[in-house]
Design a protein around this motif. Structure first.
Motif, PDB file in Angstrom:
ATOM      1  N   GLN A 130      35.501   6.951  22.038  1.00  0.00           N
ATOM      2  CA  GLN A 130      36.668   6.148  22.360  1.00  0.00           C
ATOM      3  C   GLN A 130      36.959   6.209  23.849  1.00  0.00           C
ATOM      4  OE1 GLN A 130      38.024   3.817  21.062  1.00  0.00           O
ATOM      5  NE2 GLN A 130      39.278   4.190  19.257  1.00  0.00           N
ATOM      6  N   VAL A 131      37.485   5.129  24.366  1.00  0.00           N
ATOM      7  CA  VAL A 131      37.872   5.050  25.771  1.00  0.00           C
ATOM      8  C   VAL A 131      39.388   5.037  25.849  1.00  0.00           C
ATOM      9  CG1 VAL A 131      37.791   3.669  27.866  1.00  0.00           C
ATOM     10  CG2 VAL A 131      35.782   3.778  26.367  1.00  0.00           C
ATOM     11  N   GLN A 132      39.937   5.979  26.568  1.00  0.00           N
ATOM     12  CA  GLN A 132      41.379   6.012  26.796  1.00  0.00           C
ATOM     13  C   GLN A 132      41.608   6.169  28.286  1.00  0.00           C
ATOM     14  OE1 GLN A 132      42.523   9.214  24.029  1.00  0.00           O
ATOM     15  NE2 GLN A 132      43.592   7.653  22.842  1.00  0.00           N
ATOM     16  N   ASP A 144      39.612   8.810  32.334  1.00  0.00           N
ATOM     17  CA  ASP A 144      39.142   8.418  31.003  1.00  0.00           C
ATOM     18  C   ASP A 144      38.892   9.681  30.197  1.00  0.00           C
ATOM     19  OD1 ASP A 144      36.200   6.581  29.765  1.00  0.00           O
ATOM     20  OD2 ASP A 144      37.928   7.434  28.743  1.00  0.00           O
ATOM     21  N   ASN A 152      30.005   3.107  31.600  1.00  0.00           N
ATOM     22  CA  ASN A 152      30.834   1.902  31.653  1.00  0.00           C
ATOM     23  C   ASN A 152      31.042   1.397  33.068  1.00  0.00           C
ATOM     24  OD1 ASN A 152      31.307   1.832  28.880  1.00  0.00           O
ATOM     25  ND2 ASN A 152      33.083   3.154  29.036  1.00  0.00           N
ATOM     26  N   ALA A 198      40.276  -0.923  34.004  1.00  0.00           N
ATOM     27  CA  ALA A 198      39.663  -1.452  32.794  1.00  0.00           C
ATOM     28  C   ALA A 198      38.205  -1.019  32.719  1.00  0.00           C
ATOM     29  CB  ALA A 198      39.766  -2.973  32.794  1.00  0.00           C
ATOM     30  N   ARG A 219      34.289  -1.716  30.819  1.00  0.00           N
ATOM     31  CA  ARG A 219      33.376  -2.497  29.998  1.00  0.00           C
ATOM     32  C   ARG A 219      32.558  -1.517  29.160  1.00  0.00           C
ATOM     33  NH1 ARG A 219      29.941  -7.069  32.923  1.00  0.00           N
ATOM     34  NH2 ARG A 219      30.071  -7.945  30.830  1.00  0.00           N
ATOM     35  N   GLY A 220      32.191  -1.915  27.968  1.00  0.00           N
ATOM     36  CA  GLY A 220      31.343  -1.067  27.152  1.00  0.00           C
ATOM     37  C   GLY A 220      29.882  -1.251  27.512  1.00  0.00           C
ATOM     38  N   TYR A 230      36.180  -7.102  29.899  1.00  0.00           N
ATOM     39  CA  TYR A 230      36.575  -5.707  29.750  1.00  0.00           C
ATOM     40  C   TYR A 230      37.200  -5.470  28.380  1.00  0.00           C
ATOM     41  CZ  TYR A 230      35.617  -5.297  34.690  1.00  0.00           C
ATOM     42  OH  TYR A 230      34.993  -5.298  35.909  1.00  0.00           O
ATOM     43  N   ALA A 231      36.762  -4.398  27.736  1.00  0.00           N
ATOM     44  CA  ALA A 231      37.218  -4.113  26.374  1.00  0.00           C
ATOM     45  C   ALA A 231      38.389  -3.137  26.331  1.00  0.00           C
ATOM     46  CB  ALA A 231      36.064  -3.541  25.564  1.00  0.00           C
ATOM     47  N   TYR A 232      38.527  -2.334  27.364  1.00  0.00           N
ATOM     48  CA  TYR A 232      39.529  -1.272  27.353  1.00  0.00           C
ATOM     49  C   TYR A 232      40.384  -1.347  28.618  1.00  0.00           C
ATOM     50  CZ  TYR A 232      36.097   0.433  24.010  1.00  0.00           C
ATOM     51  OH  TYR A 232      35.215   0.536  22.960  1.00  0.00           O
ATOM     52  N   TRP A 233      41.689  -1.108  28.419  1.00  0.00           N
ATOM     53  CA  TRP A 233      42.647  -1.221  29.523  1.00  0.00           C
ATOM     54  C   TRP A 233      43.588  -0.028  29.533  1.00  0.00           C
ATOM     55  CZ3 TRP A 233      42.660  -5.298  33.025  1.00  0.00           C
ATOM     56  CH2 TRP A 233      41.784  -6.348  32.734  1.00  0.00           C
TER      57      TRP A 233
END
Length: 125
Positions: free
Chosen positions: A1-3, A24, A32, A97, A99-100, A112-115
């Motif tokens: 998981q990306v946080q 992260d 990423n 942000a 990217r995977g 970008y998938a995660y913010w």
């Protein structure tokens, strides 16, 4: 998981400097591509800078080129944005942000998938 958790924002006078950080807590940071975006009140979110997963390639918006530097420390799972010669028009909430996968950086927010939650930067004149 990306946080992703941003920090380092604040109030600064025009001409000053700030360094934003994005930590992260996940396990895939080093694979990423990462980016910084910003959103000013009443405006759409805009691209600021991006960096490849290896850190070897960077790309900047024209509005910040020569003043901002994006960097990363893969050992520390942390992304940075060094901001110099700040202007009042740089005032915004800044978001990092991710990217995977082993993609290159991108100026498109949809890539970008995660913010992160954002950090406020205010530049006074």
């Amino acid at each position: 998981q990306v946080q992703l958790v941003e920090s380092g924002g604040g109030l600064v006078q025009a001409g000053g400097s700030l360094r934003l950080s994005c930590a992260d807590s996940g396990r895939t940071f080093s694979t990423n591509a990462m980016g910084w975006f910003r959103q000013a009140p009443g405006k759409e979110r805009e691209f600021v800078a991006t960096i490849s997963w290896s850190g070897g390639t960077t790309y900047y918006a024209d509005s910040v080129k020569g003043r901002f530097t994006i960097s990363r420390d893969n050992a520390m799972n942390t992304l940075y944005l060094h901001m110099n010669s700040l202007k009042p028009e740089d005032t915004a909430v800044y978001y990092c942000a991710a990217r995977g996968g082993y993609y290159s950086g991108s100026y498109k927010s949809d890539d970008y998938a995660y913010w992160g939650q954002g950090t406020q930067v205010t530049v006074s004149s």
